[in-house]
Design a protein around this motif. Structure first.
Motif, PDB file in Angstrom:
ATOM      1  N   TYR A 212       0.943  -1.181  -0.143  1.00 11.35           N
ATOM      2  CA  TYR A 212       0.045   0.057  -0.025  1.00 11.35           C
ATOM      3  C   TYR A 212       0.797   1.056   0.029  1.00 11.35           C
ATOM      4  O   TYR A 212       2.101   1.057  -0.141  1.00 11.35           O
ATOM      5  N   PHE A 213       0.277   2.361   0.259  1.00 10.46           N
ATOM      6  CA  PHE A 213       1.111   3.710   0.034  1.00 10.46           C
ATOM      7  C   PHE A 213       2.275   3.640   0.869  1.00 10.46           C
ATOM      8  O   PHE A 213       3.329   4.422   0.595  1.00 10.46           O
ATOM      9  N   ASN A 214       2.226   3.074   1.921  1.00  7.34           N
ATOM     10  CA  ASN A 214       3.510   3.150   3.120  1.00  7.34           C
ATOM     11  C   ASN A 214       4.236   2.078   2.924  1.00  7.34           C
ATOM     12  O   ASN A 214       5.331   1.774   3.814  1.00  7.34           O
ATOM     13  N   GLY A 215       4.393   1.213   1.680  1.00  3.47           N
ATOM     14  CA  GLY A 215       5.370   0.157   1.666  1.00  3.47           C
ATOM     15  C   GLY A 215       4.713  -1.184   1.637  1.00  3.47           C
ATOM     16  O   GLY A 215       3.431  -1.264   1.210  1.00  3.47           O
ATOM     17  N   ILE A 216       5.551  -2.148   1.931  1.00  2.00           N
ATOM     18  CA  ILE A 216       5.020  -3.591   1.872  1.00  2.00           C
ATOM     19  C   ILE A 216       5.181  -4.218   3.116  1.00  2.00           C
ATOM     20  O   ILE A 216       6.183  -3.755   3.941  1.00  2.00           O
ATOM     21  N   ILE A 217       4.150  -4.831   3.588  1.00  2.00           N
ATOM     22  CA  ILE A 217       3.987  -5.494   4.984  1.00  2.00           C
ATOM     23  C   ILE A 217       3.627  -6.656   4.654  1.00  2.00           C
ATOM     24  O   ILE A 217       3.004  -7.173   3.856  1.00  2.00           O
ATOM     25  N   GLY A 218       4.329  -7.712   5.897  1.00  2.00           N
ATOM     26  CA  GLY A 218       3.798  -9.193   5.762  1.00  2.00           C
ATOM     27  C   GLY A 218       5.202  -9.827   5.629  1.00  2.00           C
ATOM     28  O   GLY A 218       6.351  -9.570   6.361  1.00  2.00           O
ATOM     29  N   GLU A 219       4.982 -10.962   5.351  1.00  2.00           N
ATOM     30  CA  GLU A 219       6.409 -12.011   5.180  1.00  2.00           C
ATOM     31  C   GLU A 219       7.228 -11.941   4.202  1.00  2.00           C
ATOM     32  O   GLU A 219       7.117 -11.063   3.367  1.00  2.00           O
ATOM     33  N   GLU A 220       8.414 -12.504   4.422  1.00  2.00           N
ATOM     34  CA  GLU A 220       9.371 -12.172   3.480  1.00  2.00           C
ATOM     35  C   GLU A 220       9.074 -12.715   1.972  1.00  2.00           C
ATOM     36  O   GLU A 220       9.329 -12.123   1.002  1.00  2.00           O
ATOM     37  N   SER A 221       8.513 -13.955   2.038  1.00  2.00           N
ATOM     38  CA  SER A 221       8.201 -14.650   0.615  1.00  2.00           C
ATOM     39  C   SER A 221       6.615 -14.610   0.454  1.00  2.00           C
ATOM     40  O   SER A 221       5.918 -14.808   1.575  1.00  2.00           O
ATOM     41  N   GLY A 222       6.198 -14.956  -0.589  1.00  2.00           N
ATOM     42  CA  GLY A 222       4.619 -15.091  -0.622  1.00  2.00           C
ATOM     43  C   GLY A 222       4.191 -14.112  -1.966  1.00  2.00           C
ATOM     44  O   GLY A 222       4.874 -13.157  -2.277  1.00  2.00           O
TER      45      GLY A 222
END
Length: 412
Positions: A212-222
Motif C-alpha cells: 500500500y502507500f506506505n510500503g510492503i508489510i507481511g512475510e519475506e516471501s509469498g
C-alpha cells in the motif's frame, strides 16, 4: 488466469447482450431506452434438483434468491437497464443491458460529518442512490475515515470500501447493493472429469504480503496483494487489518467450461474440482459468464499472476517506496499541478518562431537558429528540447527505437 493480478475491491457490474426476435413487427413501436428488464431463467425438467441435492447443495442459495415458483424453478438473474438498442435487418433486436451500477457514475457528495466510518459512508451512498442495500456489518466497517473524500464517483468510493473490506461490491439478483466476500466453505463439488474443459495454472497463489502507500508489510516471501494507490480510505490500520484477514488466502488460477450450467453459482463462490486424473483443486469463481442460445453454456475463471511476475511487479525497493511516498503523501496533487501549469504556459503562449530547415522543424525563441537559446527540435530520428541552443544538449527527448515512451513537462 496468470498474467492478471488478483485484487480485492471494485464494483463488479453485470452485463447482458440480449437478442429478441421481432416477429411480425411486434417490437417496432416499443422504445427500450432506460427500460427495466427483470431477467429470469427457468430450468428444464431434466435439470430439476432432487430433494437430496437441495438439502446438500442448494437450499441456502435458494432461500437467498427467493425464487418465485419453487416447483418450476424460475431462477432470477437480476434487474437490468438498456444502454444500447439496435434493430437488425435480419428481424431481430439487439439490446445491451447493465445492472444498476449504471447509475453510480455521478460524483459522490457526502452528507456526513467527518470523521465517519466505512459503514456510514456506504449507507450514505446507497441512500443517495435510492438503492436498497445490505446494511449489515462487514470487515473493517467501523474503521474511521478522517477526511471527506471529494472528487470521486459513487462507484469509485463503493469500490474503495470493498477493498478495505477484502471483498467486492455488486448489485445482486434482487437488484440490491451487496458487499460480497470470498466464501470459506465449498459451495460446489464438481466430480471427477464432470466438465468440458478445466485448465489450472501451474501453481497456487497464497497471499502473504500487502503493498500500500506506505510500503510492503507481511512475510519475506509469498504473493503480494496490491492495494489501489488511489484509494483515499486506506490507512495504516486498515492495511494491517487487511493483511491479518488475507494472510494465507490460497487458490489456484484456472479456466473452466462446464458440461452442465449452474446459474445459481456466482462470483465469490468457492468450488472444488477433481480432474480426470483424480487430482483435487480448490478455487473461487472470479469470472462468471453464460450464454443461452437454445441451450445454456457457462464458463468460470480465476485470475492471478505467477510468483515471479507478482514479485517483480509488486515489490519495490527503498527508492521506489520513497518515490511513491513523495508522490502520494508529501506532495499530493503534484501531477495535476504540473498539468495545470503546462496548460497555462501553452494557452498563454506569446512569441516564438517556427523554422523549417533541411528536413527538420525548429520551434525557437529567435528566428536566427545560431542565436536561439530555447529550442524544440524535430526530425525523423525523434524530438527534444534544449535550453542552451541548437547544439544541445537535448535533455528532454524521445528517440526513435525506444521501447518505452516518456511523458514529461518542462517549465520555461
Amino acid at each position: 488466469m496468470e498474467g492478471d493480478k488478483f485484487t480485492v475491491g471494485g464494483v463488479h457490474a453485470a452485463n447482458i447482450n440480449l437478442e429478441i426476435l421481432n416477429y411480425e413487427g411486434k417490437w417496432d413501436n416499443v422504445n427500450f431506452d432506460n427500460k427495466e428488464f427483470d431477467i429470469q431463467i427457468k430450468l428444464a425438467t431434466e435439470t430439476l434438483y432432487t430433494v437430496e441435492q437441495f438439502h446438500n447443495e442448494k437450499i441456502s442459495i435458494i432461500d437467498k434468491l427467493k425464487i418465485k415458483h419453487l416447483t418450476s424453478l424460475w431462477i432470477p438473474i437480476g434487474k437490468f437497464y438498456s444502454t444500447e438498442t439496435h434493430r437488425n435487418v435480419n428481424g431481430t433486436v439487439s439490446i445491451k443491458l447493465i445492472d444498476k451500477t449504471k447509475y453510480m457514475e455521478d460524483e459522490y457528495k457526502s452528507s456526513l460529518t467527518f470523521p465517519a466510518s466505512l459503514l456510514e459512508i456506504r449507507n450514505d451512498i446507497y441512500e443517495q442512490l435510492q438503492i436498497h442495500s445490505n446494511a449489515a456489518e462487514f470487515f473493517n466497517c467501523n474503521e474511521l475515515v478522517e477526511t471527506k473524500p471529494e472528487g470521486y464517483s459513487y462507484k469509485q468510493i463503493l469500490g474503495y470500501i470493498a477493498e478495505c473490506a477484502c471483498g467486492f461490491e455488486i448489485i445482486n439478483r434482487l437488484g440490491n447493493g451487496e458487499l460480497k466476500q470470498y466464501n470459506t466453505d465449498i459451495n460446489k463439488n464438481i466430480p471427477k472429469g464432470a466438465f468440458k474443459e478445466f485448465i489450472p495454472a501451474e501453481g497456487l497463489i497464497t497471499v502473504k504480503k500487502i503493498r500500500y502507500f506506505n510500503g510492503i508489510i507481511g512475510e519475506e516471501s509469498g504473493h503480494i496483494l496490491e492495494l489501489n494507490d488511489d484509494n483515499p480510505l486506506v490507512s495504516d490500520s486498515i492495511a494491517h487489518n487487511i493483511l491479518t484477514k488475507m494472510n494465507g488466502f490460497t487458490y489456484i488460477p484456472y479456466m473452466q467450461r462446464l458440461s452442465e450450467a449452474d446459474i445459481a453459482m456466482d462470483c465469490g463462490d468457492k468450488i472444488k474440482n477433481t480432474d480426470k486424473k483424480g487430482k483435487i483443486f480448490e478455487s473461487y469463481i472470479m469470472q462468471n459468464s453464460w450464454e443461452f442460445a437454445g441451450s445454456l453454456t457457462q464458463n468460470w475463471a480465476a485470475k492471478g499472476e505467477n510468483e515471479f511476475n507478482n514479485s517483480f511487479s509488486g515489490s519495490k525497493g527503498p527508492m521506489g517506496q520513497a518515490i511513491d511516498r513523495i508522490q502520494n503523501v508529501e506532495i499530493p496533487g503534484a501531477y495535476e499541478k504540473a498539468v495545470d501549469k503546462a496548460t497555462e504556459l501553452i494557452t498563454e503562449f506569446n512569441g516564438g518562431y517556427v523554422v523549417k530547415k533541411d528536413g527538420e522543424l525548429f520551434i525557437v525563441d529567435n528566428e536566427d537558429l545560431d542565436k536561439a537559446k530555447k529550442v524544440w527540435r524535430w526530425n525523423i530520428n525523434g524530438f527534444g528540447y534544449s535550453s542552451k541552443g541548437i547544439k544541445g544538449p537535448y535533455r528532454n527527448s524521445n528517440y526513435y527505437g525506444w521501447t518505452n515512451r516518456s511523458r514529461f513537462y518542462y517549465y520555461w
